[in-house]
Design a protein around this motif. Structure first.
Motif: not given
Length: 624
Positions: A196-207, A244-254
């Motif tokens: 998965i690391t040799e053939e671009r089969r994983a993407i790690i995306a920060p939220l 991430a923006l949705g979660v951030d706003k949801a937490m702030l609304y909560g």
């Protein structure tokens, strides 16, 4: 019911309408026909989900639009993360893991190292045979069809500030797991790298939320599927950013909703007072979970002479402003009640207060004062639904009060009504949310509630009152979830009263000889109540309080003794100045009486009345 994989395929096929080379993606009808009309099954053709990868630019844009709309529908963090997983699998990836900070930072809070990541959700295609089987980790690399990537995913892990995972998360942009740092980050997540690391089969995306990284998402494809393309990094970035923006706003609304809910809760009484001769119970229900702040309130305020004020009110609107105004009115009303003003004067002063708050402020209020000795209620109404009196025989009575205008109109002459309160009867005060809805008016709702009260009263023995707490629950059951358009407040008062044989009363002339008369009444009453052990203490304290009253009074002094669960003594006079403890000098002849009262009494107090003041004390009854 469609499962997640089937629903994602159907969304992609019907809503987006992809056109790909190779076998066509079946329509919704074809898809059901392929699965034998069982929407929970996937077609046997393994190329169906595979066709959703390697999409063209137009298709990719359409997919992003669909996915972001799905994510945007979420109202809280869990729903948003679930939408991310459903939008990603199988349309974009064959598996996904979503980790988020625990605890989640809210507002301007910033996470501190070491970060703690918690696995919030995973999703995967059914073609992952080793999912949830840790023993299958040993088979990695044995065959391309076995990809147990999710089996050993930790439920939580600690992220070091100088580690590879922290570096990837700080980098903000999604990355393929082919370079050393992302590969090490996957290893930190306990995902075996392999092909998965040799053939671009994983993407790690920060939220990343508004100001900080709040988690990380890992998109995975097995070796027997197409690998990610360079353009897929942009897709992953958009998915991660919207989530991430949705979660951030949801937490702030909560948090804001929690603050508003706490504001509402603190505006209402924590506990109802244990007043002599009356038992109380209450209920409060917000209009909806999403709108828990309103202007409905209730209160019970002990008054001099063992009386109690019962209050319900409703400020116009459902907002924090309404709750704040409600809090001001409740505080003002408690202050006015402490002055022992008559009900009509309390409402008049409250009306003046609301007008000072603004011309667009308005509220309804019902203020009733119950005297357990006289078995009478004095009440005034300001545009509020009338109370209902439930008798012990199960019959109900709608108390007829002049409706008057709501508080805030101004120039209203509120009228007071006095009526009997039979022993063991129950007075029900409520707001219009209990009886009014879109399908019925107030009067229809009141009659329906009276019928309900009569029906449930028949479940008890004759001449036996229904227990107060179950009574409140039964009354609330009269309101269905679909009928509740407004906040609901219910205040129930069981009017037990104080029997006349447990009350001793005497008017005393304002002269020194009256102190002897007060002591005599005290001893006679305690002997009749079979409380001889309290005679000496009660006589001493009555003598001290009455002596102070007759010394300065110009009109007759009142002495009242009440025997309930305690022995209560009340002395009233026409002098408005309240007594206070002070340190007498060595040569002072007086000033020590209140020290005796404070030392020997269970509790004591003094209240200013419109006609003077009332000094009272209580003695605990001897245990048997």
């Amino acid at each position: 019911m469609l499962d997640r994989e089937h629903q994602a395929v159907q969304d992609a096929a019907e809503e987006i309408g992809w056109q790909q080379s190779g076998p066509a993606v079946p329509s919704g009808a074809d898809l059901f026909a392929t699965t034998g009309n069982n929407p929970s099954d996937l077609p046997d053709d393994p190329t169906l989900a595979r066709q959703l990868h390697g999409m063209r630019e137009t298709d990719r844009t359409r997919y992003i639009g669909m996915a972001t709309r799905k994510i945007a529908r979420g109202m809280d963090a869990e729903e948003i993360v679930l939408s991310l997983c459903r939008a990603s699998v199988p349309a974009f990836s064959d598996a996904i893991l979503v980790y988020m900070l625990d605890p989640m930072p809210v507002g301007d809070d910033m996470p501190v190292f070491p970060w703690v990541l918690k696995l919030r959700r995973t999703d995967h295609m059914p073609e992952f045979p080793a999912f949830g089987n840790p023993a299958a980790l040993d088979t990695v690399g044995a065959t391309d069809s076995m990809l147990p990537l999710l089996a050993g995913a930790p439920s939580s892990l600690e992220v070091r500030g100088n580690g590879p995972l922290a570096e990837v998360m700080r980098g903000v942009r999604p990355q393929f797991a082919e370079s050393p740092v992302p590969r090490a980050a996957l290893h930190e997540l306990r995902i075996p790298p392999g092909r998965i690391t040799e053939e671009r089969r994983a993407i790690i995306a920060p939220l990343r939320g508004r100001r900080r990284v709040i988690g990380v998402a890992v998109f995975l494809r097995p070796p027997d599927r197409e690998s990610f393309e360079q353009e897929d990094l942009q897709v992953a970035a958009l998915l991660a950013t919207h989530s991430a923006l949705g979660v951030d706003k949801a937490m702030l609304y909560g948090r804001e909703a929690s603050i508003a809910d706490e504001l509402q809760r603190t505006m209402l009484p924590d506990d109802l007072p244990a007043s002599t001769g009356v038992r109380l119970a209450s209920r409060y229900l917000p209009a909806a979970q999403s709108a828990r702040v309103g202007g409905d309130w209730y209160d019970a305020i002990p008054l001099p002479g063992s009386r109690v004020a019962l209050v319900v009110g409703d400020v116009m609107g459902h907002s924090t402003t309404s709750a704040a105004i409600m809090g001001q009115l409740r505080t003002t009303l408690r202050t006015l009640a402490g002055l022992d003003l008559p009900p009509q004067e309390v409402l008049h002063q409250l009306d003046e207060e609301v007008r000072r708050l603004g011309s667009d402020r308005m509220a309804t209020c019902l203020y009733a004062v119950y005297d357990p000795v006289a078995h009478r209620i004095t009440a005034a109404n300001a545009g509020h639904p009338p109370p209902v009196l439930l008798h012990v025989d199960g019959s109900t009575e709608l108390v007829e009060l002049p409706p008057n205008a709501p508080i805030g109109v101004g120039g209203v002459d509120f009228e007071t009504v006095e009526f009997d309160a039979p022993a063991s009867s129950t007075l029900l005060l409520y707001t219009d949310g209990l009886v009014e809805s879109r399908t019925r008016d107030v009067w229809t709702g009141i009659e329906r509630m009276r019928e309900r009260l009569a029906a449930i009263s028949g479940l008890t023995r004759p001449d036996t009152a229904l227990p107060l707490e179950p009574l409140c629950d039964e009354v609330l059951n009269n309101v269905g979830p679909g009928d509740r358009d407004d906040d609901v407040v219910l205040l129930a008062a069981r009017l037990e009263g104080i029997a006349s044989e447990r009350v001793a009363f005497r008017r005393l002339s304002p002269r020194a000889e009256s102190v002897r008369e007060a002591r005599g009444l005290t001893r006679e009453s305690l002997e009749a109540w079979e409380l001889p052990d309290l005679c000496d203490t009660a006589e001493l304290l009555v003598s001290e309080v009455v002596t102070n009253a007759v010394r300065y009074a110009e009109r007759p002094v009142t002495l009242r003794l009440l025997r309930t669960d305690v022995l209560r003594c009340e002395v009233g006079d026409d002098v408005p100045q309240l007594p206070r403890l002070r340190q007498p000098g060595p040569a002072d002849e007086g000033g020590r009486g209140l020290y005796l009262v404070q030392r020997l009494a269970r509790q004591w107090g003094a209240t200013r009345l419109s006609t003077g003041k009332l000094v009272w004390f209580e003695l605990a009854l001897p245990t048997l």
